[in-house]
Design a protein around this motif. Structure first.
Motif, mmCIF file in Angstrom:
data_model
loop_
_atom_site.group_PDB
_atom_site.id
_atom_site.type_symbol
_atom_site.label_atom_id
_atom_site.label_comp_id
_atom_site.label_asym_id
_atom_site.label_seq_id
_atom_site.Cartn_x
_atom_site.Cartn_y
_atom_site.Cartn_z
ATOM 1 N N MET A 37 8.973 10.964 -1.190
ATOM 2 C CA MET A 37 8.118 9.854 -1.643
ATOM 3 C C MET A 37 6.853 9.798 -0.794
ATOM 4 S SD MET A 37 8.696 5.724 -1.665
ATOM 5 C CE MET A 37 7.882 5.492 -0.083
ATOM 6 N N THR A 38 5.705 9.787 -1.470
ATOM 7 C CA THR A 38 4.432 9.644 -0.766
ATOM 8 C C THR A 38 4.359 8.255 -0.146
ATOM 9 O OG1 THR A 38 3.398 11.125 -2.346
ATOM 10 C CG2 THR A 38 1.925 9.674 -1.096
ATOM 11 N N SER A 41 2.486 3.842 4.627
ATOM 12 C CA SER A 41 2.861 2.684 5.450
ATOM 13 C C SER A 41 3.527 3.131 6.750
ATOM 14 C CB SER A 41 3.823 1.791 4.668
ATOM 15 O OG SER A 41 4.986 2.530 4.359
ATOM 16 N N ASN A 59 11.726 -0.939 -5.441
ATOM 17 C CA ASN A 59 11.899 -0.177 -6.694
ATOM 18 C C ASN A 59 11.984 1.327 -6.466
ATOM 19 O OD1 ASN A 59 11.642 -2.543 -8.193
ATOM 20 N ND2 ASN A 59 9.409 -2.420 -8.084
ATOM 21 N N ALA A 60 11.743 1.785 -5.256
ATOM 22 C CA ALA A 60 11.663 3.229 -5.014
ATOM 23 C C ALA A 60 13.054 3.867 -5.052
ATOM 24 C CB ALA A 60 11.001 3.507 -3.673
ATOM 25 N N GLN A 61 13.116 5.040 -5.665
ATOM 26 C CA GLN A 61 14.381 5.802 -5.651
ATOM 27 C C GLN A 61 14.762 6.183 -4.219
ATOM 28 O OE1 GLN A 61 14.375 8.987 -8.859
ATOM 29 N NE2 GLN A 61 12.244 8.335 -8.889
ATOM 30 N N ARG A 90 4.787 10.276 -7.946
ATOM 31 C CA ARG A 90 5.343 10.077 -9.292
ATOM 32 C C ARG A 90 6.857 9.908 -9.180
ATOM 33 N NH1 ARG A 90 1.355 14.133 -10.782
ATOM 34 N NH2 ARG A 90 2.841 15.823 -10.571
ATOM 35 N N TYR A 155 -6.576 8.731 3.376
ATOM 36 C CA TYR A 155 -6.539 7.843 2.211
ATOM 37 C C TYR A 155 -7.313 6.584 2.558
ATOM 38 C CZ TYR A 155 -4.522 5.919 -2.068
ATOM 39 O OH TYR A 155 -4.336 5.416 -3.333
ATOM 40 N N TYR A 160 -8.356 9.810 -1.946
ATOM 41 C CA TYR A 160 -8.091 10.813 -0.913
ATOM 42 C C TYR A 160 -9.418 11.322 -0.375
ATOM 43 C CZ TYR A 160 -3.438 10.910 -2.941
ATOM 44 O OH TYR A 160 -2.195 10.561 -3.396
#
Ligand SMILES: Cc1cc2nc3c(=O)[nH]c(=O)nc-3n(C[C@H](O)[C@H](O)[C@H](O)COP(=O)(O)O)c2cc1C
Length: 165
Positions: A37-38, A41, A59-61, A90, A155, A160
């Motif tokens: 996961m990008t 933080s 909500n992140a997997q 994504r 970022y 970017y």
């Protein structure tokens, strides 16, 4: 007059002025399989012991994986790895897409997955977690660090950027 509460877009605009690097957080999702996961933080917390933190969306997997495994890799991306950042931002991941992007993993002896060709590798073990609004903060102790040649991807203001030379 009492100040009005900032809107989400005002908050985003303000926080977007704070430049960061870009990481991919990697965790085991099944034996020998990796989910990434990008995340920007990522923050240094303590030198003694060596602690960092990441914030993961409810909500992140990635969230249940880090909760279960209690360990993860932080991979700081290079300036030529923007497509990799976009891929891991994504929700769908596939072996074909990873092959096309040249994504490969390696594992520490302690079973933490890392993204090959990143600028920095940190192998981390969770020591505390704290639910905070729509994210969970994970504080983790760093068990190993590797820094490779190259320049970081930045970022800023939702875009970017390479480091100006
Ligand atoms: C530059 C950038 C930084 C991001 N930082 C975070 C982050 O720190 N925490 C987070 O939960 N999602 C972050 N995201 C969003 C996630 O990468 C995205 O929602 C992803 O699809 C969620 O991962 P999942 O596949 O585990 O559900 C960021 C996205 C971008 C493009």
């Amino acid at each position: 007059m009492a100040p009005t509460t900032p809107t989400t877009s005002e908050f985003r605009l303000a926080l977007g002025q704070f430049a960061t690097g870009v990481t991919v957080v990697t965790a085991e999702r099944a034996p020998g399989r990796v989910h990434g996961m990008t995340a920007n933080s990522f923050t240094s917390v303590s030198l003694d012991p060596l602690l960092i933190l990441i914030c993961v969306s409810q909500n992140a997997q990635l969230l249940p994986l880090v909760k279960r495994q209690k360990r993860f890799g932080v991979n700081v991306l290079k300036d030529n790895q923007r497509a990799i950042s976009e891929y891991f931002a994504r929700t769908e991941e596939s072996d074909q897409a990873e092959k096309r992007l040249g994504i490969r993993y390696r594992w520490t002896e302690t079973g933490i997955p890392l993204l090959e060709k990143a600028l920095v590798h940190l192998a981390c073990n969770v020591v505390a977690s704290h639910a905070a609004g729509d994210h969970t903060i994970f504080v983790a102790e760093v068990e190993s660090v590797e820094v490779y040649d190259g320049e970081p991807l930045l970022y800023l203001r939702g875009n970017y950027r390479p480091v100006a030379r």
